[in-house]
Design a protein around this motif. Structure first.
Motif, mmCIF file in Angstrom:
data_model
loop_
_atom_site.group_PDB
_atom_site.id
_atom_site.type_symbol
_atom_site.label_atom_id
_atom_site.label_comp_id
_atom_site.label_asym_id
_atom_site.label_seq_id
_atom_site.Cartn_x
_atom_site.Cartn_y
_atom_site.Cartn_z
ATOM 1 N N ALA A 192 0.822 -1.218 0.000
ATOM 2 C CA ALA A 192 0.000 0.000 0.000
ATOM 3 C C ALA A 192 0.853 1.263 0.000
ATOM 4 C CB ALA A 192 -0.924 -0.009 1.221
ATOM 5 N N ASN A 193 2.002 1.217 0.705
ATOM 6 C CA ASN A 193 2.877 2.389 0.775
ATOM 7 C C ASN A 193 4.331 1.919 0.819
ATOM 8 O OD1 ASN A 193 4.260 4.750 1.216
ATOM 9 N ND2 ASN A 193 3.295 5.231 3.187
ATOM 10 N N PRO A 194 5.013 1.864 -0.322
ATOM 11 C CA PRO A 194 6.394 1.350 -0.366
ATOM 12 C C PRO A 194 7.422 2.249 0.310
ATOM 13 C CG PRO A 194 5.353 1.322 -2.546
ATOM 14 C CD PRO A 194 4.487 2.154 -1.661
ATOM 15 N N GLU A 195 7.028 3.468 0.669
ATOM 16 C CA GLU A 195 7.986 4.427 1.218
ATOM 17 C C GLU A 195 8.108 4.360 2.732
ATOM 18 O OE1 GLU A 195 9.792 6.179 -0.869
ATOM 19 O OE2 GLU A 195 8.680 5.311 -2.551
ATOM 20 N N SER A 196 7.092 3.845 3.415
ATOM 21 C CA SER A 196 7.086 3.910 4.873
ATOM 22 C C SER A 196 6.428 2.661 5.454
ATOM 23 C CB SER A 196 6.327 5.158 5.339
ATOM 24 O OG SER A 196 6.242 5.213 6.746
ATOM 25 N N LEU A 197 6.956 2.190 6.590
ATOM 26 C CA LEU A 197 6.408 1.009 7.251
ATOM 27 C C LEU A 197 6.208 1.307 8.735
ATOM 28 C CD1 LEU A 197 5.617 -2.009 7.211
ATOM 29 C CD2 LEU A 197 8.027 -2.534 7.688
ATOM 30 N N THR A 198 4.983 1.185 9.207
ATOM 31 C CA THR A 198 4.680 1.363 10.626
ATOM 32 C C THR A 198 4.870 0.036 11.348
ATOM 33 O OG1 THR A 198 3.097 3.135 10.184
ATOM 34 C CG2 THR A 198 2.921 2.001 12.307
ATOM 35 N N ILE A 199 5.666 0.080 12.419
ATOM 36 C CA ILE A 199 6.007 -1.109 13.199
ATOM 37 C C ILE A 199 5.434 -0.956 14.605
ATOM 38 C CG2 ILE A 199 7.920 -2.443 14.190
ATOM 39 C CD1 ILE A 199 9.596 -1.598 11.762
ATOM 40 N N LEU A 200 4.694 -1.955 15.052
ATOM 41 C CA LEU A 200 4.125 -1.911 16.394
ATOM 42 C C LEU A 200 5.228 -2.075 17.438
ATOM 43 C CD1 LEU A 200 0.932 -4.141 15.957
ATOM 44 C CD2 LEU A 200 1.131 -1.650 15.763
ATOM 45 N N GLY A 201 5.163 -1.265 18.494
ATOM 46 C CA GLY A 201 6.185 -1.308 19.528
ATOM 47 C C GLY A 201 7.444 -0.595 19.099
ATOM 48 N N ASP A 202 8.590 -1.086 19.601
ATOM 49 C CA ASP A 202 9.868 -0.424 19.298
ATOM 50 C C ASP A 202 10.726 -1.190 18.292
ATOM 51 O OD1 ASP A 202 10.792 -2.570 20.795
ATOM 52 O OD2 ASP A 202 11.409 -1.373 22.527
ATOM 53 N N GLY A 203 10.202 -2.305 17.775
ATOM 54 C CA GLY A 203 10.923 -3.084 16.777
ATOM 55 C C GLY A 203 11.953 -4.034 17.347
#
Length: 320
Positions: A192-203
């Motif tokens: 959906a968005n190749p530029e940015s990835l939201t990660i739950l928590g701190d990774g």
């Protein structure tokens, strides 16, 4: 127990793990009955050659109809799992009810074998690597609590009613047909968005990931081998095994692998905190020494399992 030429019922047999277990059991020469309500599983995932029963396993009559004296073994994989469930009491009741009704029906029909899919979540936040005899078991999620309750029911029916039971405590299982987990979530977000990835928590959450092919193979190996040399056992036994890898993979590393599979270089954005959701265990690694002692180790360690699953799911999601 010899898993050839047996009549085996698989609950959740249209789901992620259950459908691939059913395929393996058929290939090994068994007769397979798949029971599923198709709330999570898909009918097209059920392998050709399996008998299919659509049933609600919280309904006593439906369970009684599904379990007959011709069955040699039940693999119970059906479960309600949703970490963000807004009805935690319903999740606990549904999971424990299914297991209780199945065990009752097995006792009444004289089915001798019961293989149960539990979870590493029964351990809660335990020291690592966590062995099967770690105590006290203190789950921190309703799902983990339901699995611990179900393990208690399985043990009770084994020791009180002569059932032979095998309980599997899974690490994070990955591979084709997986939905609602970190790898398909990252794939869908990046499509959906190749530029940015939201990660739950701190990774930095770090856990063991087991490929579904290894998971299925391990389950079959445990049922075939665990207790095979126990000459004193004539039913009334339960064998509990961790199924996992000796290595772990962080959420950040999963993001890197998925991005690499898609040939992308997104920016990572974090929701914050040391866990992805309420009840998430930030770090998990199971001891698999007990499993190794009966002759089984995974073909793929955690990073390799994640990469293979990402490649398989990328193709699968593209075709969907």
């Amino acid at each position: 127990m010899d898993l050839t030429d047996a009549r085996i019922l698989v609950t959740g047999g249209a789901g992620f793990i259950g459908s691939q277990l059913s395929d393996r059991l058929l290939a090994d020469g068994n007769e397979v009955v798949v029971v599923d309500d198709f709330s999570n599983g898909r009918e097209e995932w059920v392998p050709a050659g399996a008998e299919v029963l659509e049933a609600d396993l919280t309904n006593r009559d439906a369970v009684t109809d599904a379990i007959d004296a011709d069955l040699d073994l039940v693999f119970h994989l059906a479960a309600r799992k949703d970490p963000n469930d807004d009805d935690p009491r319903g999740q606990f009741d549904e999971n424990t009810t299914m297991t209780h009704l199945l065990l009752e029906a097995c006792r009444d029909a004289g089915v001798e074998g019961f293989a149960f899919a539990s979870s590493s979540t029964v351990y809660g936040e335990a020291p690592r690597p966590t062995p099967e005899d770690f105590a006290p078991l203190e789950p921190i999620s309703v799902y983990g609590a339901s699995k611990l309750g179900e393990e208690g029911l399985v043990s009770t029916y084994a020791h009180s009613h002569g059932l032979t039971a095998w309980t599997f405590r899974f690490a994070n299982v990955v591979g084709p047909r997986l939905r609602g987990a970190v790898i398909p979530d990252f794939l869908e977000k990046l499509r959906a968005n190749p530029e940015s990835l939201t990660i739950l928590g701190d990774g930095r959450q770090e856990k063991s990931y087991l490929h579904v092919d290894d998971c299925v193979d391990a389950m079959c190996h445990v049922v075939d081998r665990a207790g095979a040399d126990d000459v004193e056992s004539d039913g009334g036994a339960t064998y509990t095994y961790n199924l996992g890898t000796r290595t772990t993979t962080s959420v950040d590393r999963i993001a890197d692998i998925v991005s690499d599979v898609l040939d992308l270089d997104p920016d990572y954005e974090y929701t914050g905190g040391d866990r992805g959701w309420t009840g998430d265990v930030p770090r998990m690694r199971l001891s698999i020494e007990k499993l190794a002692a009966i002759g089984w180790t995974p073909n793929l360690e955690s990073d390799d399992a994640v990469r293979r699953a990402a490649e398989e799911l990328a193709d699968e999601i593209d075709e969907a």
